[in-house]
Design a protein around this motif. Structure first.
Motif, mmCIF file in Angstrom:
data_model
loop_
_atom_site.group_PDB
_atom_site.id
_atom_site.type_symbol
_atom_site.label_atom_id
_atom_site.label_comp_id
_atom_site.label_asym_id
_atom_site.label_seq_id
_atom_site.Cartn_x
_atom_site.Cartn_y
_atom_site.Cartn_z
ATOM 1 N N GLN A 92 -8.476 -9.173 -34.589
ATOM 2 C CA GLN A 92 -7.580 -10.332 -34.578
ATOM 3 C C GLN A 92 -6.899 -10.522 -33.231
ATOM 4 N N GLY A 93 -6.601 -9.434 -32.549
ATOM 5 C CA GLY A 93 -5.979 -9.537 -31.231
ATOM 6 C C GLY A 93 -6.913 -10.204 -30.232
ATOM 7 N N ALA A 94 -8.192 -9.845 -30.284
ATOM 8 C CA ALA A 94 -9.177 -10.458 -29.381
ATOM 9 C C ALA A 94 -9.340 -11.940 -29.695
ATOM 10 N N LYS A 95 -9.375 -12.263 -30.972
ATOM 11 C CA LYS A 95 -9.494 -13.671 -31.364
ATOM 12 C C LYS A 95 -8.302 -14.479 -30.871
ATOM 13 N N LEU A 96 -7.103 -13.919 -30.985
ATOM 14 C CA LEU A 96 -5.903 -14.622 -30.544
ATOM 15 C C LEU A 96 -5.910 -14.813 -29.026
ATOM 16 N N ARG A 97 -6.364 -13.791 -28.296
ATOM 17 C CA ARG A 97 -6.464 -13.922 -26.839
ATOM 18 C C ARG A 97 -7.498 -14.984 -26.450
#
Length: 172
Positions: A92-97
């Motif tokens: 999810q962190g990668a998607k948000l970035r």
């Protein structure tokens, strides 16, 4: 040009919200409202400008082709952005970035668009002072056309307030 620059600022606001993981509704609502107000501020002058640059059948062809290319570009942009986000996997962190990076790209393109608009020469027209502009609005508000604008404004406001409540109602 001012509207395009303000819209670029609102896209930058979307980047900041996504990049910092802001979960509050109010910043998103404020930035999103600014984005759409700017779009509404840009549309009429741009349409009037294009109408002065084209005439008759040439105008019809131009807007028909432009609309088709615009819809095709939007389709490719949405599919491309969706593929980019899907390839981020389950992190999810990668998607948000990545989501934030897509907004940063949007900001860059909007700034480029505003710069290109600023480079266009002004059409020869009669300039009004601020006082004359307000006087024209005061005069216009007593016409039937202004009544239609108020009616549509209130109708759209009501629809936008009702829409978030309509979906849960229908699901129940």
């Amino acid at each position: 040009v001012l509207g395009a620059n303000l819209q670029a600022a609102s896209v930058l606001g979307l980047y900041v919200i996504a990049r910092h993981g802001v979960r509050s509704l109010w910043p998103l609502l404020l930035v999103d409202t600014l984005y759409f107000v700017c779009a509404l501020m840009i549309g009429p002058p741009w349409g009037a400008w294009m109408a002065t640059l084209t005439e008759g059948r040439q105008r019809e062809r131009y807007f028909a082709r432009r609309s088709g290319w615009l819809q095709l570009a939007l389709l490719f942009a949405f599919v491309g952005a969706g593929l980019v986000l899907q390839r981020a996997g389950s992190d999810q962190g990668a998607k948000l970035r990545l989501f934030a990076a897509l907004h940063l790209c949007g900001f860059g393109f909007r700034v480029l668009s505003a710069a290109m608009l600023a480079m266009q020469p002004d059409l020869a027209s009669e300039q009004r002072s601020v006082r004359e502009s307000f006087a024209a609005v005061r005069t216009a508000r007593h016409t039937a056309d202004f009544g239609v604008a108020w009616y549509l404004t209130l109708l759209m406001f009501g629809a936008h307030v009702a829409v978030p409540f309509f979906t849960p109602y229908m699901l129940r």
